[in-house]
Scaffold this active site. Structure first.
Site, short mmCIF file in Angstrom:
data_model
loop_
_atom_site.label_atom_id
_atom_site.label_comp_id
_atom_site.label_asym_id
_atom_site.label_seq_id
_atom_site.Cartn_x
_atom_site.Cartn_y
_atom_site.Cartn_z
N ASP A 1 -27.45 -19.60 26.72
CA ASP A 1 -27.87 -20.59 28.17
C ASP A 1 -29.26 -20.54 28.40
O ASP A 1 -29.70 -21.43 29.65
CB ASP A 1 -27.22 -20.34 29.12
CG ASP A 1 -26.60 -18.74 29.76
OD1 ASP A 1 -27.95 -18.49 29.61
OD2 ASP A 1 -26.27 -18.63 30.52
N SER A 2 -29.80 -19.78 27.70
CA SER A 2 -31.19 -19.48 27.73
C SER A 2 -32.16 -20.43 27.62
O SER A 2 -33.31 -21.19 27.70
CB SER A 2 -31.75 -18.63 27.31
OG SER A 2 -31.09 -17.82 25.59
N ASP B 1 -23.24 -19.83 25.04
CA ASP B 1 -22.90 -19.38 26.41
C ASP B 1 -21.50 -20.93 26.83
O ASP B 1 -22.08 -20.90 26.65
CB ASP B 1 -24.32 -19.26 26.22
CG ASP B 1 -24.36 -18.07 26.70
OD1 ASP B 1 -23.75 -17.01 26.46
OD2 ASP B 1 -25.80 -18.14 26.47
N LYS C 1 -19.40 -16.86 24.89
CA LYS C 1 -19.80 -15.65 25.43
C LYS C 1 -19.90 -15.76 26.68
O LYS C 1 -20.30 -16.67 26.82
CB LYS C 1 -21.32 -15.25 24.24
CG LYS C 1 -21.83 -13.79 25.39
CD LYS C 1 -23.60 -13.36 24.66
CE LYS C 1 -24.73 -14.36 24.97
NZ LYS C 1 -24.75 -14.01 26.63
N GLU D 1 -20.63 -13.66 30.79
CA GLU D 1 -21.58 -12.40 31.89
C GLU D 1 -20.11 -12.26 32.47
O GLU D 1 -19.98 -13.14 33.06
CB GLU D 1 -22.63 -13.33 32.36
CG GLU D 1 -23.67 -13.55 31.27
CD GLU D 1 -25.01 -14.49 32.03
OE1 GLU D 1 -24.72 -14.35 32.99
OE2 GLU D 1 -25.98 -14.95 31.26
N GLU E 1 -27.39 -6.03 27.87
CA GLU E 1 -28.81 -6.31 28.67
C GLU E 1 -29.82 -5.28 29.09
O GLU E 1 -29.51 -5.59 30.48
CB GLU E 1 -29.25 -7.89 28.58
CG GLU E 1 -30.08 -8.95 29.21
CD GLU E 1 -29.44 -10.74 28.96
OE1 GLU E 1 -29.30 -10.65 29.04
OE2 GLU E 1 -31.66 -10.61 29.12
#
Ligand code: KIV
Length: 272
Positions: free
Chosen positions: A52-53, A91, A121, A123, A190
């Protein structure tokens, strides 16, 4: 029905776990489009992350918060068309899985069906346990993401190193164990202290892939545009730049402008 034979042996979630057992480090890079994914895949990277970057790198947002599920699916489907060998992890964007497990499952199913990505993925740890369970129960592989979780930037307030204090380090240990127990196939850690990341990687059988988490983990991930120097404002300590494409591209564009203005381009051989 005939199925086209793939020349390459696809990296799977099982291969990543085998790589950990065989002490082979895992390489992971981001891609958001077909052309970049083609180069990354052909180079032999194990995992392509449609991160999602993309929100920052492709769309110029300040955070990863604004990117939508539809936009992630668009990026991921372009990457999947290019990836012959790499495992493609996509993501789940902010807002597509936090509210309830059914919504989380619907989002993960859309990613798999519409983009043909291989896994998602997410978070977070304990807080999203029920959503992770639901997605795993549907047969969708999940990669966890702990430590600095950029979707929670407004809670953290900064992008500094996480888990320096014992209380947060303990939560990280517990969340890592929980994600393994639930059935996640790997975890991204991270920006956490290298010593803690190593301890966590050694305590798990699933691979831990680090970004700013030192060398004691099972693999590394970087944002491709950062490591090839297409971006240049972002300079964290963990980032190794393998190219300086910002300057190289800028010089190429300047030469092109000069050639167009001076009518050096096109020359006799560059026309019909
Ligand atoms: O979105 C992303 O690129 C990521 C990496 C930084 C791990 O999550």
């Amino acid at each position: 029905m005939s199925v086209a034979k793939n020349e390459y042996r696809r990296v799977t979630v099982k291969s990543l776990i085998d790589m950990k057992s065989n002490n082979e480090k895992i390489s992971m890079l981001t891609a958001y489009d077909y052309t970049m994914a083609k180069i990354v895949d052909s180079a032999g990277v194990d995992v392509i992350l449609v991160g999602d970057s993309a929100s920052n790198v492709m769309a110029g947002h300040e955070t990863t918060v604004p990117i939508t599920l539809d936009q992630m699916i668009y990026h991921a489907s372009s990457v999947v068309r290019a990836a012959n060998r790499s495992l493609v992890v996509v993501d789940l964007p902010f807002g597509s899985y936090q509210s309830d497990p059914k919504e989380a499952l619907r989002s993960a199913i859309r990613i798999l069906k519409e983009s043909r990505g291989h896994s998602v993925k997410m978070e977070g740890g304990k807080e999203i346990k029920e959503s992770i369970k639901r997605i795993l129960n549907a047969g969708i592989p999940v990669m966890g993401h702990l430590g600095l979780t950029p979707q929670s930037i407004y809670k953290f307030g900064t992008y500094t190193v996480r888990a320096k204090e014992e209380e947060e380090a303990d939560k990280l240990r517990h969340d890592s164990k929980l994600l393994e127990k639930l059935g996640c196939f790997a975890i991204v850690l991270e920006k956490v202290p290298a010593k803690l990341a190593k301890e966590i990687a050694e305590s798990l059988t699933i691979p831990v892939i680090g970004i700013g988490a030192g060398a004691g983990v099972d693999g590394q991930v970087l944002v491709t545009h950062d490591m090839i120097g297409m971006t240049h404002e972002f300079n964290p300590r963990f980032l190794r730049r393998y190219l300086n494409l910002y300057d190289d591209m800028s010089n190429a564009f300047k030469s092109y402008i000069k050639d167009v203005k001076s009518v050096d381009f096109p020359n006799d051989k560059e026309q019909y």
